[in-house]
Design a protein around this motif. Structure first.
Motif, PDB file in Angstrom:
ATOM      1  N   THR A   1       0.830  -1.207   0.000  1.00  0.00           N
ATOM      2  CA  THR A   1       0.000   0.000   0.000  1.00  0.00           C
ATOM      3  C   THR A   1       0.859   1.249   0.000  1.00  0.00           C
ATOM      4  OG1 THR A   1      -1.533  -1.288   1.339  1.00  0.00           O
ATOM      5  CG2 THR A   1      -1.981   1.059   1.131  1.00  0.00           C
ATOM      6  N   ALA A   2       1.905   1.233   0.814  1.00  0.00           N
ATOM      7  CA  ALA A   2       2.824   2.376   0.846  1.00  0.00           C
ATOM      8  C   ALA A   2       3.456   2.594  -0.523  1.00  0.00           C
ATOM      9  CB  ALA A   2       3.900   2.144   1.902  1.00  0.00           C
ATOM     10  N   ALA A   3       3.850   1.509  -1.174  1.00  0.00           N
ATOM     11  CA  ALA A   3       4.408   1.634  -2.526  1.00  0.00           C
ATOM     12  C   ALA A   3       3.371   2.199  -3.480  1.00  0.00           C
ATOM     13  CB  ALA A   3       4.887   0.266  -3.015  1.00  0.00           C
ATOM     14  N   GLY A   4       2.118   1.758  -3.333  1.00  0.00           N
ATOM     15  CA  GLY A   4       1.056   2.281  -4.188  1.00  0.00           C
ATOM     16  C   GLY A   4       0.872   3.778  -4.048  1.00  0.00           C
ATOM     17  N   VAL A   5       0.903   4.273  -2.819  1.00  0.00           N
ATOM     18  CA  VAL A   5       0.776   5.718  -2.573  1.00  0.00           C
ATOM     19  C   VAL A   5       1.872   6.478  -3.313  1.00  0.00           C
ATOM     20  CG1 VAL A   5       0.965   7.521  -0.803  1.00  0.00           C
ATOM     21  CG2 VAL A   5      -0.368   5.448  -0.340  1.00  0.00           C
ATOM     22  N   LEU A   6       3.108   6.040  -3.123  1.00  0.00           N
ATOM     23  CA  LEU A   6       4.248   6.772  -3.685  1.00  0.00           C
ATOM     24  C   LEU A   6       4.302   6.665  -5.198  1.00  0.00           C
ATOM     25  CD1 LEU A   6       6.931   5.735  -1.035  1.00  0.00           C
ATOM     26  CD2 LEU A   6       5.625   7.864  -1.141  1.00  0.00           C
ATOM     27  N   PHE A   7       4.043   5.491  -5.734  1.00  0.00           N
ATOM     28  CA  PHE A   7       4.165   5.310  -7.182  1.00  0.00           C
ATOM     29  C   PHE A   7       3.031   5.977  -7.944  1.00  0.00           C
ATOM     30  CE2 PHE A   7       7.533   2.450  -6.205  1.00  0.00           C
ATOM     31  CZ  PHE A   7       8.280   2.335  -7.361  1.00  0.00           C
ATOM     32  N   TRP A   8       1.841   6.086  -7.336  1.00  0.00           N
ATOM     33  CA  TRP A   8       0.776   6.823  -8.026  1.00  0.00           C
ATOM     34  C   TRP A   8       1.164   8.297  -8.137  1.00  0.00           C
ATOM     35  CZ3 TRP A   8      -4.339   4.739  -9.269  1.00  0.00           C
ATOM     36  CH2 TRP A   8      -5.163   5.669  -9.913  1.00  0.00           C
ATOM     37  N   MET A   9       1.711   8.860  -7.055  1.00  0.00           N
ATOM     38  CA  MET A   9       2.113  10.269  -7.104  1.00  0.00           C
ATOM     39  C   MET A   9       3.282  10.480  -8.057  1.00  0.00           C
ATOM     40  SD  MET A   9       1.500  11.783  -3.258  1.00  0.00           S
ATOM     41  CE  MET A   9       2.548  10.648  -2.374  1.00  0.00           C
ATOM     42  N   LEU A  10       4.189   9.498  -8.144  1.00  0.00           N
ATOM     43  CA  LEU A  10       5.268   9.577  -9.132  1.00  0.00           C
ATOM     44  C   LEU A  10       4.705   9.535 -10.548  1.00  0.00           C
ATOM     45  CD1 LEU A  10       7.988   7.228  -7.597  1.00  0.00           C
ATOM     46  CD2 LEU A  10       8.209   9.686  -8.004  1.00  0.00           C
ATOM     47  N   ALA A  11       3.688   8.703 -10.756  1.00  0.00           N
ATOM     48  CA  ALA A  11       3.054   8.626 -12.072  1.00  0.00           C
ATOM     49  C   ALA A  11       2.400   9.952 -12.430  1.00  0.00           C
ATOM     50  CB  ALA A  11       2.026   7.495 -12.087  1.00  0.00           C
ATOM     51  N   GLU A  12       1.761  10.590 -11.459  1.00  0.00           N
ATOM     52  CA  GLU A  12       1.163  11.900 -11.715  1.00  0.00           C
ATOM     53  C   GLU A  12       2.213  12.896 -12.201  1.00  0.00           C
ATOM     54  OE1 GLU A  12      -2.696  12.512  -8.881  1.00  0.00           O
ATOM     55  OE2 GLU A  12      -0.769  12.422  -7.847  1.00  0.00           O
ATOM     56  N   ARG A  13       3.354  12.906 -11.540  1.00  0.00           N
ATOM     57  CA  ARG A  13       4.436  13.810 -11.952  1.00  0.00           C
ATOM     58  C   ARG A  13       4.938  13.449 -13.351  1.00  0.00           C
ATOM     59  NH1 ARG A  13       5.392  18.518  -9.791  1.00  0.00           N
ATOM     60  NH2 ARG A  13       7.617  18.297 -10.226  1.00  0.00           N
ATOM     61  N   ALA A  14       5.082  12.162 -13.615  1.00  0.00           N
ATOM     62  CA  ALA A  14       5.573  11.721 -14.923  1.00  0.00           C
ATOM     63  C   ALA A  14       4.600  12.073 -16.037  1.00  0.00           C
ATOM     64  CB  ALA A  14       5.816  10.212 -14.894  1.00  0.00           C
ATOM     65  N   LEU A  15       3.312  12.148 -15.698  1.00  0.00           N
ATOM     66  CA  LEU A  15       2.285  12.480 -16.687  1.00  0.00           C
ATOM     67  C   LEU A  15       2.017  13.977 -16.766  1.00  0.00           C
ATOM     68  CD1 LEU A  15      -0.159   9.544 -15.869  1.00  0.00           C
ATOM     69  CD2 LEU A  15       1.192   9.798 -17.970  1.00  0.00           C
ATOM     70  N   GLY A  16       2.829  14.767 -16.075  1.00  0.00           N
ATOM     71  CA  GLY A  16       2.723  16.212 -16.170  1.00  0.00           C
ATOM     72  C   GLY A  16       1.759  16.855 -15.196  1.00  0.00           C
ATOM     73  N   HIS A  17       1.387  16.152 -14.128  1.00  0.00           N
ATOM     74  CA  HIS A  17       0.464  16.693 -13.134  1.00  0.00           C
ATOM     75  C   HIS A  17       1.175  16.837 -11.788  1.00  0.00           C
ATOM     76  CE1 HIS A  17      -3.027  16.008 -15.812  1.00  0.00           C
ATOM     77  NE2 HIS A  17      -2.379  14.902 -16.165  1.00  0.00           N
ATOM     78  N   LYS A  18       0.547  17.528 -10.875  1.00  0.00           N
ATOM     79  CA  LYS A  18       1.085  17.642  -9.523  1.00  0.00           C
ATOM     80  C   LYS A  18       0.706  16.405  -8.708  1.00  0.00           C
ATOM     81  CE  LYS A  18       0.800  22.697  -9.421  1.00  0.00           C
ATOM     82  NZ  LYS A  18       0.186  23.885  -8.766  1.00  0.00           N
ATOM     83  N   ALA A  19       1.594  16.029  -7.807  1.00  0.00           N
ATOM     84  CA  ALA A  19       1.274  14.934  -6.889  1.00  0.00           C
ATOM     85  C   ALA A  19       0.126  15.391  -5.986  1.00  0.00           C
ATOM     86  CB  ALA A  19       2.490  14.564  -6.046  1.00  0.00           C
ATOM     87  N   SER A  20      -0.936  14.603  -5.928  1.00  0.00           N
ATOM     88  CA  SER A  20      -2.157  15.044  -5.264  1.00  0.00           C
ATOM     89  C   SER A  20      -2.596  14.099  -4.152  1.00  0.00           C
ATOM     90  CB  SER A  20      -3.292  15.151  -6.290  1.00  0.00           C
ATOM     91  OG  SER A  20      -3.643  13.855  -6.772  1.00  0.00           O
ATOM     92  N   LEU A  21      -3.429  14.604  -3.259  1.00  0.00           N
ATOM     93  CA  LEU A  21      -4.016  13.760  -2.221  1.00  0.00           C
ATOM     94  C   LEU A  21      -4.936  12.715  -2.841  1.00  0.00           C
ATOM     95  CD1 LEU A  21      -4.575  12.980   0.704  1.00  0.00           C
ATOM     96  CD2 LEU A  21      -6.353  14.736   0.764  1.00  0.00           C
ATOM     97  N   LEU A  22      -5.715  13.127  -3.839  1.00  0.00           N
ATOM     98  CA  LEU A  22      -6.573  12.163  -4.528  1.00  0.00           C
ATOM     99  C   LEU A  22      -5.734  11.042  -5.132  1.00  0.00           C
ATOM    100  CD1 LEU A  22      -9.259  11.176  -5.631  1.00  0.00           C
ATOM    101  CD2 LEU A  22      -9.021  12.797  -7.533  1.00  0.00           C
ATOM    102  N   GLY A  23      -4.584  11.403  -5.693  1.00  0.00           N
ATOM    103  CA  GLY A  23      -3.684  10.399  -6.249  1.00  0.00           C
ATOM    104  C   GLY A  23      -3.129   9.486  -5.176  1.00  0.00           C
ATOM    105  N   ALA A  24      -2.770  10.057  -4.027  1.00  0.00           N
ATOM    106  CA  ALA A  24      -2.242   9.248  -2.931  1.00  0.00           C
ATOM    107  C   ALA A  24      -3.285   8.253  -2.433  1.00  0.00           C
ATOM    108  CB  ALA A  24      -1.787  10.151  -1.787  1.00  0.00           C
ATOM    109  N   CYS A  25      -4.517   8.709  -2.286  1.00  0.00           N
ATOM    110  CA  CYS A  25      -5.596   7.821  -1.845  1.00  0.00           C
ATOM    111  C   CYS A  25      -5.871   6.739  -2.886  1.00  0.00           C
ATOM    112  CB  CYS A  25      -6.869   8.625  -1.583  1.00  0.00           C
ATOM    113  SG  CYS A  25      -6.777   9.730  -0.145  1.00  0.00           S
ATOM    114  N   SER A  26      -5.886   7.129  -4.150  1.00  0.00           N
ATOM    115  CA  SER A  26      -6.111   6.161  -5.224  1.00  0.00           C
ATOM    116  C   SER A  26      -4.978   5.144  -5.276  1.00  0.00           C
ATOM    117  CB  SER A  26      -6.235   6.877  -6.564  1.00  0.00           C
ATOM    118  OG  SER A  26      -7.315   7.794  -6.561  1.00  0.00           O
TER     119      SER A  26
END
Length: 446
Positions: free
Chosen positions: A279-304
């Protein structure tokens, strides 16, 4: 005076009876009596309550925070309503058709209809010979799985589905989709349980997540998109509520995953640790994906990302070492983020709260990936003779069966609901909000 012949025989027999060797032989010859361990029982009762907390309030708040203010209460009502309905159906006929005696590879027998024959003294087997738990505890534990699976489907249908349609859908869907899949994967005479090698699904990658995610996708396609989809802002009204729901889901998931060991043992401990780190990896990697896709790391992304990690590790919870779980959670979160953030906006697919994008896709990745996490080189429990290719083939077959069964079955269930109830609320109710239009009350009075 010396011993008589009779005395000699008696002495010899007494010595033999007292000998450790004979005691060991007698112990080996005697059948092992089934023992209800109070520690295992207490743990399984706790795990069952934890899974219940995942549904209400966990999932209800997670989903509720993601919709618009005018629909918050409707989501809460749908979750508590459909979960409660699933529990009643489970004790009437769900348990016997999934885990009852007899039946075939696709469905069990009806001998335990209305829990016939189940008493406080009845027991259910665990994964250790001679160790059992009360059958009522096993019934309750599996009941919460059925309740949360049908509740997860709601995520693809919110803000436009009639409450009556949801309840009718649940009746048909639980009967023709959930019960057969649960039986095929987890019952002793189930199709995939007896496959060679057997399909690995520790806590519900196919039974829960693929099942719910694919069904939500089918429902979203049949319902059609919400009014104003892609033209109006449909931002979450309370990410604070969503974070609270995420936390409750994460905590409850320890019951979901570690409880699936059915005992308080090392396998449960491994599943617990994997539920933390994936789960911890999921939180971090979703936010990394957001950055890689040109978006800001978000709380919604962390929860997702947390949910994506939890979903992916579910089938692998006791079938992976901790570093395999980290890898699985990270990959699933990155792929799910790519789909939700980049692919989904290009489609006219209103999977409102990404039930398919997270549960369906994450469940597929986790179920197939479990074959890899079993490798000893990743800390998995597979032995030296572990055949990755054969297990990978079984996992793919299990995923395909789950997708097809859930897809066809849910289409039937939604069609029945549509014919009887109309399925979707009126345009007026949808614009006004389902809180008032469907339930006559508001989540907020300001």
């Amino acid at each position: 005076m010396g011993l008589t012949g009779r005395s000699l025989v008696a002495a010899a027999l007494a010595g033999l009876v007292a000998s450790p060797a004979l005691a060991q032989l007698q112990a080996e010859a005697a059948p092992v009596a089934a023992v209800v361990d109070k520690g295992d029982t207490a743990w399984m009762m706790t795990a069952t309550v934890l899974v219940m907390a995942m549904i209400v309030p966990g999932l209800a708040l997670f989903y509720g925070g993601l919709v618009r203010t005018k629909n918050m209460l409707s989501v809460l009502t749908q979750i508590i309503g459909v979960a409660s309905f699933a529990m009643i159906l489970w004790v009437i006929y769900g348990y016997t058709l999934a885990f009852g005696d007899g039946g075939n590879a696709f469905i069990a027998g009806a001998g335990k209809l209305f829990l016939a024959g189940v008493t406080a003294d009845s027991t259910a087997a665990t994964f250790t010979d001679g160790v059992v738990i009360p059958e009522y505890v096993f019934i309750a534990f599996q009941m919460t799985f059925a309740a949360i699976t049908v509740s997860l489907v709601v995520g693809g249908l919110v803000e436009r589905l009639k409450f009556s349609a949801l309840m009718l859908f649940a009746l048909v869907w639980l009967t023709i989709v959930y019960l057969p899949i649960a039986h095929m994967v987890w019952a002793a005479n189930g199709l995939l349980f007896n496959w060679e090698p057997a399909a690995l699904d520790y806590a519900g990658g196919t039974v829960v997540h693929i099942n719910a995610g694919v069904s939500a996708l089918v429902g979203a396609l049949i319902l059609g998109p919400r009014l104003g989809y892609k033209r109006e802002i449909m931002a979450p009204h309370s990410l604070t509520m969503t974070l609270i729901g995420t936390g409750l889901l994460w905590v409850g998931w320890f019951g979901f995953n570690a409880g699936s060991a059915l005992e308080a043992n090392g396998s449960a401990a491994l599943a617990m640790l994997n539920t933390f780190v994936a789960t911890a990896a999921g939180v971090l990697f979703w936010m990394l994906a957001e950055r890689a896709l040109g978006h800001k790391a978000s709380l919604l992304g962390a929860c997702s990302g947390a949910i994506a990690g939890l979903v992916a590790v579910t089938p692998a919870a006791g079938n992976s070492g901790p570093f395999g779980a980290i890898l699985l959670g990270g990959i699933a979160a990155f792929v799910c983020a790519w789909f939700v953030v980049s692919v989904k906006p290009r489609l006219r697919l209103d999977d409102s709260l990404d039930a398919f994008g997270i549960h369906g896709l994450g469940g597929i990745i986790g179920s197939i990936g479990t074959a890899v996490t079993m490798l000893p080189s990743l800390g998995g429990p597979g032995g030296d003779d572990y055949a990755l290719g054969a297990q990978l083939g079984t996992q793919v077959i299990a995923v395909v069966i789950a997708i097809v069964w859930a897809g066809v079955g849910s289409a039937i269930a939604f069609t029945v609901a549509k014919l009887v109830t109309g399925l979707r609320v009126t345009e007026e109710v949808e614009r006004e909000g389902l809180d008032l239009g469907e339930h006559g009350e508001r989540a907020y009075n300001y």
